[in-house]
Design a protein around this motif. Sequence first.
Motif, PDB file in Angstrom:
ATOM      1  N   THR A   1      -4.003   7.446   1.015  1.00  0.00           N
ATOM      2  CA  THR A   1      -2.839   6.888   0.081  1.00  0.00           C
ATOM      3  C   THR A   1      -1.685   6.665   0.948  1.00  0.00           C
ATOM      4  O   THR A   1      -1.317   7.413   1.617  1.00  0.00           O
TER       5      THR A   1
ATOM      6  N   THR B   1       3.119   2.329  -3.795  1.00  0.00           N
ATOM      7  CA  THR B   1       2.253   3.676  -3.630  1.00  0.00           C
ATOM      8  C   THR B   1       0.908   2.860  -3.740  1.00  0.00           C
ATOM      9  O   THR B   1       0.671   2.458  -5.022  1.00  0.00           O
TER      10      THR B   1
ATOM     11  N   GLN C   1      -3.700   3.150  -2.513  1.00  0.00           N
ATOM     12  CA  GLN C   1      -4.793   3.772  -1.649  1.00  0.00           C
ATOM     13  C   GLN C   1      -5.659   2.559  -0.905  1.00  0.00           C
ATOM     14  O   GLN C   1      -5.883   1.495  -1.265  1.00  0.00           O
TER      15      GLN C   1
END
Length: 326
Positions: free
Chosen positions: A262, A269, A271
Amino acid sequence: MVKIALLGAGKIVQEALTALREVPQMEAVAIFTRPQSRAKAEKLAAKWHIPRIYTDYEAMLTAEDADFFYVGLANHVHYAYARRALQHGRHVIMEKPFAPTATEIRELADLAREKGLCLIEAVTPFFLPNYEVVREALPHLGRIRAVQANYSQYSSRYDRYLAGEVLPVFDPEKCGGALYDINIYNLNLLAGLFGRPQAMHYMANTGYNGIDTSGVAVLRYKDFFATAVGAKDSASPGFFLVQGETGWLRVDGAPNEMPAVTLSYGGRTWQVQKNRYAHRMVHEFQRMAEIYESHDLAAVQRGLSRSVLVGEIVDGLRQSAAMSQP
């Protein structure tokens, strides 16, 4: 085709054979065990169609034409078996931990360099695409201020240890314990990404024979501190977390597998998962085959320099905790 001979018949060798079936560039051609473990070797040879079994190491070194010898034996004999293979002019893959002390790692590295041989430590994270995701993201995080790592896994042998049976993984004289066996992955990531710490200290929970069943290593770098928890007496989700002044990243899962990362910087943000195989060792063996076939000794030397550094860190941590040296 790169031929590989395996030393050992324990869990890690069984894992290696599982991964090798997805690596068409490599073929397992032989397996070595001590005479008392021949039955285990025979079962593995039958299951994985390995044509030759040895219980005499010198005979194997003389007769076997494998390109790589894979040392998957107990920690405390890594050095002796690898040294003998290198003396015979054989390329070696060394399971972690490389050797009990930095001095022994340097000796093996020097011997491989003198003979122009490949000597590669099998620390899986460095061969995973997700490791490159972490490495490339670091500059985006600003000045690093803290790093936390945790790899804790309740050992399948811990209950037997509590009952009084001391197997190698919980034997101080055989380089067992949480620092060597599991926290070593955290330390490799720290050394690989950030280099040599300025100071270090290790605090351990110890069992009845003095073995560190779990512990935390604290490493001080110029701008930040890092904590590395490794446990064989308890379990928790694994992670590797880096905090910077302008962002952070987290390896979601065990540090030896790095299943996903992540990232958080630049106002978002998300992953990332770039590993292509479910088994953590497939990328490792693929890369080792490439290094061998291209005779990329520069890559070998980079890896050995890192292995020596990790050995020096482990030596320092053991000294800080007043743990006896192997």
